[in-house]
Scaffold this active site. Structure first.
Site, PDB file in Angstrom:
ATOM      1  N   GLN A  78       0.804  -1.211   0.000  1.00 23.24           N
ATOM      2  CA  GLN A  78       0.000   0.000   0.000  1.00 23.24           C
ATOM      3  C   GLN A  78       0.847   1.276   0.000  1.00 23.24           C
ATOM      4  O   GLN A  78       0.310   2.381  -0.068  1.00 23.24           O
ATOM      5  CB  GLN A  78      -0.920   0.014   1.228  1.00 23.24           C
ATOM      6  CG  GLN A  78      -1.940  -1.113   1.227  1.00 23.24           C
ATOM      7  CD  GLN A  78      -2.733  -1.174   2.523  1.00 23.24           C
ATOM      8  OE1 GLN A  78      -2.573  -0.364   3.427  1.00 23.24           O
ATOM      9  NE2 GLN A  78      -3.615  -2.169   2.616  1.00 23.24           N
ATOM     10  N   HIS A 140      -1.362   0.510   5.789  1.00 21.83           N
ATOM     11  CA  HIS A 140      -2.059   1.404   6.734  1.00 21.83           C
ATOM     12  C   HIS A 140      -1.288   2.701   6.974  1.00 21.83           C
ATOM     13  O   HIS A 140      -0.931   3.038   8.089  1.00 21.83           O
ATOM     14  CB  HIS A 140      -2.355   0.684   8.051  1.00 21.83           C
ATOM     15  CG  HIS A 140      -3.427  -0.344   7.941  1.00 21.83           C
ATOM     16  ND1 HIS A 140      -4.211  -0.710   9.007  1.00 21.83           N
ATOM     17  CD2 HIS A 140      -3.870  -1.083   6.887  1.00 21.83           C
ATOM     18  CE1 HIS A 140      -5.081  -1.642   8.617  1.00 21.83           C
ATOM     19  NE2 HIS A 140      -4.879  -1.877   7.330  1.00 21.83           N
ATOM     20  N   GLU A 234     -16.064   3.002   8.522  1.00 22.96           N
ATOM     21  CA  GLU A 234     -16.726   4.146   9.144  1.00 22.96           C
ATOM     22  C   GLU A 234     -16.596   5.416   8.323  1.00 22.96           C
ATOM     23  O   GLU A 234     -15.632   5.592   7.587  1.00 22.96           O
ATOM     24  CB  GLU A 234     -16.112   4.433  10.521  1.00 22.96           C
ATOM     25  CG  GLU A 234     -16.205   3.321  11.525  1.00 22.96           C
ATOM     26  CD  GLU A 234     -15.505   3.670  12.836  1.00 22.96           C
ATOM     27  OE1 GLU A 234     -15.664   2.896  13.798  1.00 22.96           O
ATOM     28  OE2 GLU A 234     -14.800   4.705  12.905  1.00 22.96           O
ATOM     29  N   TYR A 244     -11.793   8.308  18.552  1.00 27.55           N
ATOM     30  CA  TYR A 244     -12.755   7.605  17.691  1.00 27.55           C
ATOM     31  C   TYR A 244     -12.769   6.091  17.905  1.00 27.55           C
ATOM     32  O   TYR A 244     -13.375   5.365  17.120  1.00 27.55           O
ATOM     33  CB  TYR A 244     -12.515   8.004  16.231  1.00 27.55           C
ATOM     34  CG  TYR A 244     -12.951   9.447  16.038  1.00 27.55           C
ATOM     35  CD1 TYR A 244     -14.239   9.767  15.654  1.00 27.55           C
ATOM     36  CD2 TYR A 244     -12.090  10.491  16.383  1.00 27.55           C
ATOM     37  CE1 TYR A 244     -14.661  11.079  15.559  1.00 27.55           C
ATOM     38  CE2 TYR A 244     -12.510  11.809  16.287  1.00 27.55           C
ATOM     39  CZ  TYR A 244     -13.798  12.095  15.873  1.00 27.55           C
ATOM     40  OH  TYR A 244     -14.220  13.403  15.808  1.00 27.55           O
ATOM     41  N   TYR A 255      -9.432 -10.499  11.055  1.00 26.54           N
ATOM     42  CA  TYR A 255      -9.512 -11.282   9.815  1.00 26.54           C
ATOM     43  C   TYR A 255      -9.563 -12.780  10.092  1.00 26.54           C
ATOM     44  O   TYR A 255     -10.009 -13.557   9.240  1.00 26.54           O
ATOM     45  CB  TYR A 255      -8.338 -10.928   8.901  1.00 26.54           C
ATOM     46  CG  TYR A 255      -8.410  -9.506   8.409  1.00 26.54           C
ATOM     47  CD1 TYR A 255      -9.401  -9.105   7.515  1.00 26.54           C
ATOM     48  CD2 TYR A 255      -7.516  -8.548   8.866  1.00 26.54           C
ATOM     49  CE1 TYR A 255      -9.489  -7.797   7.078  1.00 26.54           C
ATOM     50  CE2 TYR A 255      -7.592  -7.233   8.429  1.00 26.54           C
ATOM     51  CZ  TYR A 255      -8.582  -6.863   7.541  1.00 26.54           C
ATOM     52  OH  TYR A 255      -8.668  -5.561   7.112  1.00 26.54           O
TER      53      TYR A 255
END
Length: 363
Positions: A78, A140, A234, A244, A255
């Site tokens: 990523q 991430h 979200e 949060y 997972y």
């Protein structure tokens, strides 16, 4: 459990769209792009397109060119080049901001660089922010940026996947939304500047992997979207100093199917305004304020990666969700970014090896 989850995704993506005449036109603007991650609209009509592999492209009258001077990125999984945004006074100063992964496999982090765009080149490139601590995972990162009305800059920072507990630790920069000035300094009114040991750039915390960030130009309200684990994606309204919940409170499972937390909500932690179970993988996020789709004023538009689509979140004037629906069902590729152009057209990028940039306008 994982096989059942993947089967559920397949079942959703195979549902045929209604056979009705579309009241919009989808026009391909660029093709053959390497995972186009974000777009920015220049005042002269050109469009900047950031490719994850580390190239910054420019679309000029239908022709693709390249911008030189882009910082070296850490491209793996990523990781790579993420967002590109213009300084609020770009017309005067020509400044742009890039977020990207940099470092090594054992020590990498999300960075912000500021540069001046001169023709087709970046000059005066300077790294103005680096997330701390570094991590040894290529996932991430977060990396979405947006300017607030006061001229300060927000950026999302993911939890690094293997370091989710750090999302709750104020001394860590992982799992946060950060706020800096346009030069990279720490604003004096950030919520934790006077807390010993805290990361002073932190604006909000308790986040997992935030892939969308948008500021409503009318209300100033800040919306953020993030990936849950297996379920629990979200959309949040971001408020100064707020928590949060991740990973203390989540509506998703690990997972493996294991329980991450017994809590779906937790006292003192902010709840999301939209939750998806199963996950859709929300990506680029935009607030629609434009002239072309007049019934959508103030609504949210989000792409999705896990269940590829574009969604519209119907919002009332007070920021309350009325409903949601899939729009532009002809788009079936993974959607990485959604932007509203100055003329009110909706631009969409697809997250593929041969990615596309599409422009949607009413018929």
């Amino acid at each position: 459990m994982k096989k059942q989850f993947l089967a559920a995704i397949a079942a959703v993506t195979m549902v045929a769209a209604p056979a009705i005449a579309a009241d919009y036109t989808i026009t391909p603007m660029a093709t053959g792009l390497n995972h186009p991650w974000s777009m920015a609209f220049l005042p002269d009509g050109r469009v900047l397109i950031a490719e994850r592999a580390g190239r910054l492209r420019v679309l000029d009258k239908g022709k693709l060119g390249s911008i030189s001077g882009v910082p070296k990125v850490y491209e793996k999984s990523q990781g790579g080049l993420f967002d590109v945004v213009l300084h609020p006074k770009f017309t005067d100063n020509g400044l742009i901001y890039l977020s990207y992964a940099a470092g090594t496999p054992s020590a990498n982090a999300t960075h912000i660089a500021r540069a001046k765009l001169v023709g087709s080149a970046l000059t005066d490139v300077k790294v103005i922010f680096t997330v701390s601590p570094t991590k040894n995972t290529p996932v991430h990162y977060g990396g979405r940026m947006a300017f607030l009305p006061d001229g300060t800059l927000l950026m999302t920072v993911g939890d690094g996947f293997d370091f989710r507990e750090q999302a709750q630790k104020l001394e860590s920069g992982l799992g946060k939304v950060i706020r800096i000035t346009d030069t990279g300094a720490i604003p004096a009114d950030n919520p934790f500047v006077n807390k010993p040991g805290a990361s002073k750039a932190t604006w909000s915390y308790g986040h997992r992997n935030e892939q969308g960030l948008a500021v409503d130009p009318v209300t100033g309200r800040v919306y953020e979207s993030e990936h849950g684990p297996q379920g629990g994606d979200e959309i949040n309204i971001i408020a100064r100093g707020s928590n949060y919940g991740w990973p203390v409170a989540t509506k998703g499972l690990d997972y493996s199917g294991a329980t991450i937390s017994p809590y779906k909500t937790y006292p003192g932690m902010k709840d999301a305004i939209v939750v998806w179970v199963p996950s859709i993988g929300p990506s680029g996020l935009a607030v629609y304020r434009g002239a072309m789709f007049k019934d959508w004023q103030g609504d949210l538009l989000t792409g999705a990666l896990a269940i590829p689509q574009v969604k519209r979140i119907d919002m009332d004037a007070n920021g309350k969700v009325i409903g949601q629906s899939r729009i532009f069902p002809e788009i079936t590729e993974r959607v990485r970014d959604v932007r509203v152009a100055p003329d009110g057209a909706i631009w969409i990028s697809t997250d593929e090896d041969e990615g596309k940039v599409l422009r949607v306008t009413p018929k």
